[in-house]
Design a protein around this motif. Structure first.
Motif, mmCIF file in Angstrom:
data_model
loop_
_atom_site.group_PDB
_atom_site.id
_atom_site.type_symbol
_atom_site.label_atom_id
_atom_site.label_comp_id
_atom_site.label_asym_id
_atom_site.label_seq_id
_atom_site.Cartn_x
_atom_site.Cartn_y
_atom_site.Cartn_z
ATOM 1 N N ALA A 136 0.829 -1.214 0.000
ATOM 2 C CA ALA A 136 0.000 0.000 0.000
ATOM 3 C C ALA A 136 0.864 1.266 0.000
ATOM 4 O O ALA A 136 0.627 2.191 -0.776
ATOM 5 C CB ALA A 136 -0.929 -0.020 1.208
ATOM 6 N N GLY A 181 3.571 3.551 -0.984
ATOM 7 C CA GLY A 181 4.443 3.585 -2.162
ATOM 8 C C GLY A 181 4.514 4.989 -2.720
ATOM 9 O O GLY A 181 4.292 5.975 -2.007
ATOM 10 N N LEU A 182 4.806 5.066 -4.014
ATOM 11 C CA LEU A 182 4.875 6.374 -4.658
ATOM 12 C C LEU A 182 3.557 7.115 -4.469
ATOM 13 O O LEU A 182 3.520 8.335 -4.432
ATOM 14 C CB LEU A 182 5.133 6.200 -6.155
ATOM 15 N N GLY A 183 2.483 6.340 -4.354
ATOM 16 C CA GLY A 183 1.150 6.929 -4.178
ATOM 17 C C GLY A 183 1.085 7.819 -2.949
ATOM 18 O O GLY A 183 0.446 8.874 -2.975
ATOM 19 N N ASN A 184 1.732 7.415 -1.883
ATOM 20 C CA ASN A 184 1.661 8.192 -0.646
ATOM 21 C C ASN A 184 2.598 9.385 -0.671
ATOM 22 O O ASN A 184 2.266 10.450 -0.183
ATOM 23 C CB ASN A 184 2.074 7.331 0.552
ATOM 24 N N LEU A 193 0.795 -1.262 -15.192
ATOM 25 C CA LEU A 193 1.091 -0.402 -14.044
ATOM 26 C C LEU A 193 2.542 -0.544 -13.606
ATOM 27 O O LEU A 193 3.209 0.439 -13.299
ATOM 28 C CB LEU A 193 0.155 -0.719 -12.871
ATOM 29 N N PHE A 203 -5.407 3.644 -5.971
ATOM 30 C CA PHE A 203 -3.972 3.521 -6.220
ATOM 31 C C PHE A 203 -3.234 3.237 -4.918
ATOM 32 O O PHE A 203 -2.424 2.319 -4.824
ATOM 33 C CB PHE A 203 -3.468 4.817 -6.855
ATOM 34 N N LEU A 207 -4.232 2.143 -1.940
ATOM 35 C CA LEU A 207 -4.512 0.916 -1.192
ATOM 36 C C LEU A 207 -4.259 -0.350 -2.027
ATOM 37 O O LEU A 207 -4.595 -1.456 -1.609
ATOM 38 C CB LEU A 207 -5.948 0.926 -0.653
ATOM 39 N N MET A 233 -6.376 -4.781 -8.709
ATOM 40 C CA MET A 233 -5.487 -5.528 -9.594
ATOM 41 C C MET A 233 -5.021 -6.832 -8.965
ATOM 42 O O MET A 233 -4.000 -7.381 -9.365
ATOM 43 C CB MET A 233 -4.306 -4.692 -10.040
ATOM 44 N N SER A 249 6.295 -1.734 -2.997
ATOM 45 C CA SER A 249 5.068 -1.797 -3.815
ATOM 46 C C SER A 249 5.321 -2.560 -5.105
ATOM 47 O O SER A 249 4.484 -3.359 -5.538
ATOM 48 C CB SER A 249 4.570 -0.388 -4.161
ATOM 49 N N SER A 265 5.076 -6.208 -4.781
ATOM 50 C CA SER A 265 3.728 -6.776 -4.627
ATOM 51 C C SER A 265 3.057 -6.969 -5.986
ATOM 52 O O SER A 265 2.331 -7.937 -6.204
ATOM 53 C CB SER A 265 2.867 -5.907 -3.702
ATOM 54 N N MET A 271 -8.025 -0.228 -13.376
ATOM 55 C CA MET A 271 -8.112 -0.567 -11.949
ATOM 56 C C MET A 271 -9.530 -0.367 -11.421
ATOM 57 O O MET A 271 -10.068 -1.251 -10.750
ATOM 58 C CB MET A 271 -7.085 0.208 -11.121
HETATM 59 N N1 PHE Z 1 -0.197 1.278 -3.499
HETATM 60 C C1 PHE Z 1 0.962 1.615 -4.233
HETATM 61 C C2 PHE Z 1 1.323 3.078 -4.014
HETATM 62 O O1 PHE Z 1 0.669 3.785 -3.312
HETATM 63 C C3 PHE Z 1 0.793 1.357 -5.711
HETATM 64 C C4 PHE Z 1 0.242 0.024 -6.070
HETATM 65 C C5 PHE Z 1 -0.922 -0.057 -6.783
HETATM 66 C C6 PHE Z 1 0.877 -1.134 -5.650
HETATM 67 C C7 PHE Z 1 -1.491 -1.280 -7.071
HETATM 68 C C8 PHE Z 1 0.317 -2.365 -5.948
HETATM 69 C C9 PHE Z 1 -0.856 -2.435 -6.657
HETATM 70 O O2 PHE Z 1 2.290 3.543 -4.540
#
Ligand code: PHE
Length: 435
Positions: free
Chosen positions: A23, A25-28, A101, A226, A228, A232, A320, A323, A377
């Motif tokens: 969870a 990752g770059l998203g946060n 992705l 994205f 969480l 996918m 991430s 995963s 997604m």
């Molecule tokens: N959750 C990860 C992020 O915040 C991105 C991600 C998306 C990882 C989908 C795995 C599956 O960067």
């Protein structure tokens, strides 16, 4: 391959760290701060938190119900839970999303590696704002740089995955995620000492509702998916390695809280620094790669802080990335009866080709981002929600969710309501708004 040979997480802590690793990752650290910057700071935060509770958590729990009750990968889960139907195409959709992705993700993670390297080498000391902007743009536009760093990222993920679920995925997450927390907290403590602390905090927490539009809700919902790792099959895969029979709701709530905390702490680490040096926080995707290096170049102790920050970003990206690759590898092992090593080589080579394309063309890069995050997604999430809400065997769903009536029985009806109505309608909104 027999179910028992698929691998499993050895401890509850390992499970939580692996889930948090996916969870967080770059998203946060990269995406959340610039989205908050563009969408009214605190106002975005409130909308985002509401959507985590109403859509994000039920979605994660649904994927968990699928993975835990089947104990199988994202394709075979559907074959087992809904035999003689076409639901397993949802798993194949996850495979497509995974490749697309991961290619996009590898390129951005490669930028993080490049900036980590630059931080170690120079700490951006003595570079002017124009130098920094130029160096980011010339790097991303160059032929070899982004390609090489992206491939290094894919290679690293592959090396970890090849070690197996317990000795690779679990072990690395158990080390890297606590390390990431310590590093982020150090960055936050530094933030408190800055002149721009008050302004940064107001920006992040004080809602500016005038910046909120319909697009804000779409951005927030996209971000929930994205961040969480929903939509996918990654959560299905990790859930299938969870043999603990513990309280699933509690572990997922913990992970969602950890994930949100990291997003907020990243904001706390970033915004006061941005304001201290009179820069603007609404720089879009460049916030982390252009604005922040400017901050580090001017700040006392900017050099070690830059290393810390880009170190955090790189670690978050790796946990991430593995995963996503693990989800693909688990499917290839089953589908083509391959060894883990071979499946890792095949999937990472396929990813490498797509990563090169993504690194070479910004059109492909943008298209991959849009295709996976905004369209596929949510679509995959919609199918999962409809499956768990309306088609899956109700008894099995209930007994998996509550671990045979032991935990979270009071929350179960709320979950069913959300996953049947609130979640599909919210996702349908995203999809329709794109058409
Ligand atoms: N959750 C990860 C992020 O915040 C991105 C991600 C998306 C990882 C989908 C795995 C599956 O960067």
């Amino acid at each position: 391959m027999k179910e028992s040979n698929r691998g499993a997480f050895a401890s509850k802590f390992g499970l939580i760290m692996a889930l948090a690793g996916s969870a967080i990752g770059l998203g946060n650290i990269w995406r959340f701060p610039f989205l908050a910057g563009e969408n009214g700071g605190g106002a975005f935060l409130i909308i985002y938190l509401a959507l985590v509770a109403l859509v994000g958590l039920p979605m994660v729990l649904s994927e968990f119900v699928i993975g835990r009750s089947s104990g199988l990968d994202a394709v075979k889960s559907f074959k087992k839970l809904a035999p003689k139907t076409k639901w397993y195409y949802t798993g194949y959709l996850a495979v497509i999303i995974g490749f697309v992705l991961l290619a996009f993700y590898s390129v951005v993670s490669g930028w993080a590696f490049r900036f980590l390297w630059e931080s170690v080498a120079t700490g951006f000391v003595g570079q002017s704002a124009a130098d920094i902007k130029d160096s980011f743009h010339s790097f991303t536009a160059s032929l070899w740089g982004p390609m090489l760093t992206g491939l290094v990222f894919v290679g690293l993920c592959a090396l970890i995955i090849a070690q197996g679920v317990e000795k690779g995925v679990e072990k690395f997450n158990k080390i890297l995620i606590p390390l990431l927390f310590v590093m982020l907290v150090a960055l936050c403590i530094n933030s408190v000492t800055l002149d721009g602390w008050g302004e940064g905090m107001r920006f992040l927490f004080l809602p500016d509702w005038s910046a909120v539009t319909f697009q804000t809700f779409l951005d927030a919902l996209g971000q929930v998916f994205f961040t969480l790792s929903i939509g996918m099959g990654v959560m299905i895969t990790y859930a299938s390695y969870d043999k603990s029979k513990g309280n699933m709701v509690r572990s997922k709530v913990t992970v969602s809280i950890l994930d949100t905390t990291v997003a907020i702490i990243s904001g706390i680490a970033i915004f006061p620094a941005v304001f201290t040096f009179g820069l603007t926080p609404t720089e879009g995707p460049e916030l982390v790669f252009v604005t922040l290096p400017n901050v580090f170049a001017q700040m006392p102790f900017g050099w070690p802080l830059a290393i810390l920050f880009f170190g955090v970003l790189s670690i978050a990206a790796i946990t991430s990335g593995i995963s996503i690759l693990e989800m693909l590898v688990s499917i290839f092992i089953e589908r083509f009866d391959m060894s883990r090593r071979r499946a890792t080589i095949v999937t990472s080579l396929m990813t490498a080709v797509l990563t090169v394309l993504c690194a070479l063309s910004s059109d492909i890069f943008n298209f991959f981002d849009m295709l996976s995050s905004n369209l596929l997604m949510p679509l995959c999430g919609l199918l999962v929600a409809i499956f768990v809400g309306w088609f899956m065997d109700k008894k099995l769903r209930g007994s998996t969710f509550t671990t045979n009536g032991q935990y979270a029985t009071a929350i179960y009806p709320i979950f069913v309501f959300l996953i049947r109505y609130v979640v599909p309608i919210s996702i349908a909104f995203i999809i329709v708004s794109l058409i």
